[in-house]
Motif scaffolding. Structure first.
Motif, mmCIF file in Angstrom:
data_model
loop_
_atom_site.group_PDB
_atom_site.id
_atom_site.type_symbol
_atom_site.label_atom_id
_atom_site.label_comp_id
_atom_site.label_asym_id
_atom_site.label_seq_id
_atom_site.Cartn_x
_atom_site.Cartn_y
_atom_site.Cartn_z
ATOM 1 N N LEU A 125 0.817 -1.080 0.047
ATOM 2 C CA LEU A 125 0.017 -0.064 -0.041
ATOM 3 C C LEU A 125 0.777 1.248 0.071
ATOM 4 C CD1 LEU A 125 -2.905 0.781 0.480
ATOM 5 C CD2 LEU A 125 -2.635 1.328 2.806
ATOM 6 N N GLU A 126 0.531 2.141 -0.852
ATOM 7 C CA GLU A 126 1.434 3.253 -1.142
ATOM 8 C C GLU A 126 1.458 4.373 -0.041
ATOM 9 O OE1 GLU A 126 0.906 4.942 -4.900
ATOM 10 O OE2 GLU A 126 1.201 2.915 -6.100
ATOM 11 N N LYS A 127 0.373 4.737 0.363
ATOM 12 C CA LYS A 127 -0.070 5.521 1.286
ATOM 13 C C LYS A 127 -1.304 5.481 2.015
ATOM 14 C CE LYS A 127 1.480 9.862 2.791
ATOM 15 N NZ LYS A 127 2.748 9.862 3.312
ATOM 16 N N VAL A 128 -1.377 6.073 3.415
ATOM 17 C CA VAL A 128 -2.689 6.279 4.154
ATOM 18 C C VAL A 128 -2.631 7.702 4.368
ATOM 19 C CG1 VAL A 128 -3.934 5.788 6.292
ATOM 20 C CG2 VAL A 128 -2.820 3.924 5.082
ATOM 21 N N ALA A 129 -3.622 8.578 4.117
ATOM 22 C CA ALA A 129 -3.890 9.926 4.362
ATOM 23 C C ALA A 129 -5.194 10.171 4.825
ATOM 24 C CB ALA A 129 -3.604 10.439 2.857
ATOM 25 N N ILE A 130 -5.518 11.360 5.416
ATOM 26 C CA ILE A 130 -6.657 11.952 5.925
ATOM 27 C C ILE A 130 -7.197 13.174 4.728
ATOM 28 C CG2 ILE A 130 -7.878 13.016 7.532
ATOM 29 C CD1 ILE A 130 -6.247 11.412 9.597
ATOM 30 N N TYR A 131 -8.491 13.026 4.363
ATOM 31 C CA TYR A 131 -8.830 14.052 3.762
ATOM 32 C C TYR A 131 -8.981 15.542 4.589
ATOM 33 C CZ TYR A 131 -12.187 16.501 0.803
ATOM 34 O OH TYR A 131 -12.843 17.871 0.010
ATOM 35 N N ASP A 132 -8.416 16.443 3.920
ATOM 36 C CA ASP A 132 -8.409 17.526 4.643
ATOM 37 C C ASP A 132 -9.596 18.720 4.081
ATOM 38 O OD1 ASP A 132 -6.775 19.443 6.825
ATOM 39 O OD2 ASP A 132 -6.985 20.533 4.954
ATOM 40 N N ARG A 133 -9.430 19.095 2.774
ATOM 41 C CA ARG A 133 -10.282 19.889 2.330
ATOM 42 C C ARG A 133 -10.105 19.471 0.555
ATOM 43 N NH1 ARG A 133 -5.826 23.181 3.725
ATOM 44 N NH2 ARG A 133 -4.981 24.390 1.864
ATOM 45 N N PRO A 134 -11.023 20.312 -0.171
ATOM 46 C CA PRO A 134 -10.894 20.094 -1.488
ATOM 47 C C PRO A 134 -9.625 20.175 -2.106
ATOM 48 C CG PRO A 134 -13.005 21.279 -1.086
ATOM 49 C CD PRO A 134 -12.138 21.207 0.332
ATOM 50 N N GLY A 135 -9.277 19.108 -2.630
ATOM 51 C CA GLY A 135 -7.770 19.280 -3.455
ATOM 52 C C GLY A 135 -6.526 18.636 -2.541
ATOM 53 N N TYR A 136 -6.928 18.513 -1.133
ATOM 54 C CA TYR A 136 -5.721 18.393 -0.174
ATOM 55 C C TYR A 136 -6.110 17.216 0.744
ATOM 56 C CZ TYR A 136 -4.132 23.051 -1.651
ATOM 57 O OH TYR A 136 -3.555 24.210 -2.452
ATOM 58 N N VAL A 137 -5.002 16.751 1.156
ATOM 59 C CA VAL A 137 -5.089 15.569 2.294
ATOM 60 C C VAL A 137 -3.965 15.889 3.229
ATOM 61 C CG1 VAL A 137 -5.658 13.984 0.438
ATOM 62 C CG2 VAL A 137 -3.205 14.272 1.231
ATOM 63 N N GLN A 138 -4.401 15.386 4.352
ATOM 64 C CA GLN A 138 -3.268 15.452 5.710
ATOM 65 C C GLN A 138 -2.568 14.012 5.679
ATOM 66 O OE1 GLN A 138 -5.192 15.911 9.319
ATOM 67 N NE2 GLN A 138 -3.573 15.255 10.567
ATOM 68 N N SER A 139 -0.974 14.264 5.937
ATOM 69 C CA SER A 139 -0.344 13.275 5.849
ATOM 70 C C SER A 139 -0.415 12.488 7.300
ATOM 71 C CB SER A 139 1.250 13.362 5.726
ATOM 72 O OG SER A 139 1.190 13.992 4.423
ATOM 73 N N VAL A 140 -0.370 11.016 7.233
ATOM 74 C CA VAL A 140 -0.491 10.436 8.532
ATOM 75 C C VAL A 140 0.932 9.936 9.033
ATOM 76 C CG1 VAL A 140 -1.457 8.596 9.771
ATOM 77 C CG2 VAL A 140 -2.642 9.765 7.960
ATOM 78 N N PRO A 141 1.329 10.482 10.168
ATOM 79 C CA PRO A 141 2.885 10.045 10.664
ATOM 80 C C PRO A 141 2.558 8.760 11.274
ATOM 81 C CG PRO A 141 1.809 11.549 12.244
ATOM 82 C CD PRO A 141 0.673 11.516 11.087
ATOM 83 N N GLY A 142 3.268 7.666 10.638
ATOM 84 C CA GLY A 142 3.376 6.339 11.284
ATOM 85 C C GLY A 142 4.466 5.819 11.564
ATOM 86 N N SER A 143 5.427 6.691 11.681
ATOM 87 C CA SER A 143 7.044 6.066 12.109
ATOM 88 C C SER A 143 7.666 7.256 12.443
ATOM 89 C CB SER A 143 7.530 5.555 10.801
ATOM 90 O OG SER A 143 7.968 6.518 9.777
ATOM 91 N N LYS A 144 8.756 6.977 12.964
ATOM 92 C CA LYS A 144 9.797 8.143 13.495
ATOM 93 C C LYS A 144 10.047 9.090 12.471
ATOM 94 C CE LYS A 144 11.801 5.100 17.219
ATOM 95 N NZ LYS A 144 13.053 4.740 17.745
ATOM 96 N N GLU A 145 10.451 8.490 11.306
ATOM 97 C CA GLU A 145 10.967 9.189 10.150
ATOM 98 C C GLU A 145 9.623 10.249 9.724
ATOM 99 O OE1 GLU A 145 12.594 8.556 5.759
ATOM 100 O OE2 GLU A 145 11.909 6.723 6.568
ATOM 101 N N ASP A 146 8.513 9.736 9.752
ATOM 102 C CA ASP A 146 7.424 10.315 9.326
ATOM 103 C C ASP A 146 7.313 11.805 10.425
ATOM 104 O OD1 ASP A 146 6.802 8.898 7.145
ATOM 105 O OD2 ASP A 146 5.188 7.897 8.228
ATOM 106 N N VAL A 147 7.437 11.472 11.496
ATOM 107 C CA VAL A 147 7.138 12.329 12.821
ATOM 108 C C VAL A 147 8.320 13.546 12.468
ATOM 109 C CG1 VAL A 147 7.400 13.009 15.220
ATOM 110 C CG2 VAL A 147 6.079 11.023 14.115
ATOM 111 N N PHE A 148 9.571 13.214 12.157
ATOM 112 C CA PHE A 148 10.773 14.007 12.192
ATOM 113 C C PHE A 148 10.606 14.971 10.751
ATOM 114 C CE2 PHE A 148 13.314 10.856 14.613
ATOM 115 C CZ PHE A 148 13.170 11.595 15.693
ATOM 116 N N LYS A 149 9.885 14.326 9.689
ATOM 117 C CA LYS A 149 9.927 15.103 8.286
ATOM 118 C C LYS A 149 8.788 15.928 8.642
ATOM 119 C CE LYS A 149 12.122 11.910 5.080
ATOM 120 N NZ LYS A 149 11.966 10.986 4.169
#
Length: 586
Positions: A125-149
């Motif tokens: 699976l490439e990605k899990v994201a949250i719908y934010d508003r039309p055209g945009y998504v919110q990234s989901v921090p699922g690891s230390k690397e995601d949190v740091f970035k």
């Protein structure tokens, strides 16, 4: 035709159980009313999907041709679909039970131990994201690397989130942070115990733990997160796999193939006209009144339409669509059936589109420098370089809609969208399948499936016209849509003492949670397998109740108290060279 076991329905749980029984040396007959494998988890072409929907539509003028179809019509309601099919309709593989499979879990273990993994293939699976508003998504921090970035989190929020992820990945049972809070609503737990703000708390609850609503209890949510965090890295960065050719339907067919290689007999497209239960003499018990006496002959008789011979067997495993819970000896409609609290009816939408979803993270725009008002240096008329937005097209991803995300949408439950494209072998080039699931907490009648899910579909389609695209680019229009409500099957619990001595084993109800379906079906199959083995071997029922799919992590009792099961020591016997070579005989 005499068998040890007759299995009715080729759903995932029934198919796994049939394969395990065949590999254990039992003579198995496997029957399905449909012309295809998979039952409620089938993967269908668009032609087959349209036929499936039309046959179950309650406004159909045709009367049900079988009791199976009548029960299916009761379980699939509010069906509406597009009147025309797009081209290349036979090149799609659309799943009736969209799912993602954790890289660590009982389902993956069974795929490997049974050898079925060689019949199928997966992609990450490439990605899990949250719908934010039309055209945009919110990234989901699922690891230390995601949190740091992450650019959307402050330093304090990053520290709090890291503390939680380290806690959730470990052995948290008995820790002071959890003591006495196991049944606390998970969102409340995140806010009070780890002082997380609403945005990261929602991301964890709905996109990491895949909670249905704000009241989901803490302990099961933490157990799911731990499984997913530990799954990351086994086959790649993502913790989840997506099955090729529609997912679970293809996997179910792989288990059926294994059963056939080991001698299983398959009969598809034959409606079951009746199941005759054994006489009271055939169910006599021994003097201790607990150990059943094995019958000298097969006692259950399964009759099929337009099939000359009856199928006889000591044990019958069945989906509840073939045999209702009242088929159990002494059962009543009020006492023998149940639906676990974690199993909900689900509104579903299947849509075909010809533009990819483009995930544009909201935080990239939040952090982008403002556009200069002064004319930049350089040649006259030369445009200044603008900060690029890290948008990317997705072929296989999950998009989460927490409660209250959209106007005119659910305020209590989260919706999940699984998109699959050419990379998952489920759609032709340039086409994508959107599969939207919305659990319904109330069984009362309400809006139609299309009314419930149209806001989510429209919101998802805005992602096909990303902000970076020209203003002339319009969101995609679906080439095909199907809406319906899926009602869970009512089935008896395998651990119910009232059903302990029955030779009819009905598949328990299974969760509809996107990343939990495969593991839950596998756990149900294993419980059914051991119960069938006990009945076939005439051994004593174990003192410990057989776990259901909700009792994760508990060892399945298999030794029948003090009795040995004649050499059957595990759910799957060790693979040998013959198992691999025999696959070519299919």
């Amino acid at each position: 035709m005499d068998f040890d076991v007759v299995v009715l329905g080729t759903g995932l749980a029934e198919s796994i159980a049939a394969a395990a029984l065949s590999k254990a040396g039992f003579k198995v007959a496997h029957v399905d009313n449909n012309q295809y494998y998979g039952g409620d988890e089938a993967s269908l072409t668009l032609d087959e999907l349209a036929q499936w929907a039309d046959a179950r539509a309650t406004d159909s003028e045709d009367k049900p041709t079988s009791e199976y179809l009548a029960r299916q019509r009761a379980r699939y309601t509010s069906i509406t679909r597009s009147s025309t099919l797009p081209p290349q309709s036979r090149q799609y593989a659309v799943s009736l039970a969209p799912s993602i499979v954790p890289s660590l879990g009982s389902h993956i273990d069974s795929l490997i131990a049974s050898g079925v993994s060689r019949y199928g293939s997966f992609k990450l699976l490439e990605k899990v994201a949250i719908y934010d508003r039309p055209g945009y998504v919110q990234s989901v921090p699922g690891s230390k690397e995601d949190v740091f970035k992450s650019k959307a989190l402050s330093l304090v929020e990053k520290r709090r989130l890291m503390r939680f992820l380290m806690f959730a990945a470990g052995e948290f049972e008995g820790k002071k942070e959890l003591e006495g809070k196991e049944q606390m609503p998970f969102l409340q737990y995140l806010r009070e115990t780890f002082t997380l703000n609403d945005k990261p708390a929602n991301a964890i609850a709905y996109a990491l733990a895949f909670c249905i609503c704000a009241n989901d209890p803490t302990l099961p949510a933490l157990q799911r997160i731990r499984q997913y965090l530990r799954s990351a890295g086994r086959y790649g960065a993502s913790p989840f796999l997506v099955g090729h050719y529609g997912g679970l339907g293809e996997t179910a067919q792989g288990f059926c193939r294994t059963s056939a290689v080991k001698g299983g007999t398959y009969i598809l497209g034959r409606p079951v006209s009746g199941v005759k239960c054994p006489s009271s003499e055939a169910n006599a018990t021994s003097t201790d009144e607990k150990t059943p006496v094995p019958s000298a002959r097969s006692v259950h008789r399964v009759e099929l339409e337009e099939f000359d011979e009856s199928l006889t067997a000591r044990v019958v495993l069945s989906s509840s669509d073939y045999l209702p819970p009242t088929s159990l000896p002494g059962a009543t409609s009020s006492s023998s059936s149940s639906i676990p609290d974690t199993v909900y009816q689900v509104a579903r939408c299947i849509a075909i589109i010809d533009k990819p979803l483009v995930f544009t993270p909201t935080e990239s725009t939040d952090e982008a420098p403002s556009t200069a008002t002064e004319e930049p240096a350089g040649e006259p008329g030369e445009e200044a370089d603008q900060p690029s937005t890290p948008s990317y097209e997705v072929d296989t991803a999950v998009l989460v809609f927490p409660p209250n995300t959209l106007p005119n949408a659910s305020t209590t439950t989260a919706a999940h969208l699984l998109v699959t494209g050419e990379g998952s072998m489920s759609a032709p080039k340039g086409k994508w399948i959107l599969n939207i699931s919305l659990p319904l907490l109330s069984s009362a009648s309400g809006p139609s499936a299309e009314e419930l899910l149209r806001p989510y579909l429209d919101a998802a389609l805005t992602l096909t016209a990303p902000p970076s695209a020209s203003s002339e680019v319009q969101p995609a229009e679906p080439l095909f849509t199907l809406f319906y409500i899926h009602h869970p099957a009512s089935a008896p619990s395998l651990s119910d003492p009232a059903n302990a001595d029955s030779d009819i084993i009905i598949t328990p109800s299974c969760t509809t949670l996107l990343p939990a379906i495969a593991d839950a079906a596998t756990q149900n199959a294993e419980a059914m397998f051991w119960k069938a083995v006990r009945r076939l071997k005439g051994t004593r029922e174990p003192q410990k109740a057989v776990p259901t799919d909700d009792e994760k992590g508990e060892e399945v009792e298999k030794d029948g108290g003090d009795s040995e099961l004649d050499g059957i020591e595990s759910f799957w016997p060790p693979l040998d060279v013959a198992d691999v070579e025999s696959a070519d005989d299919w």
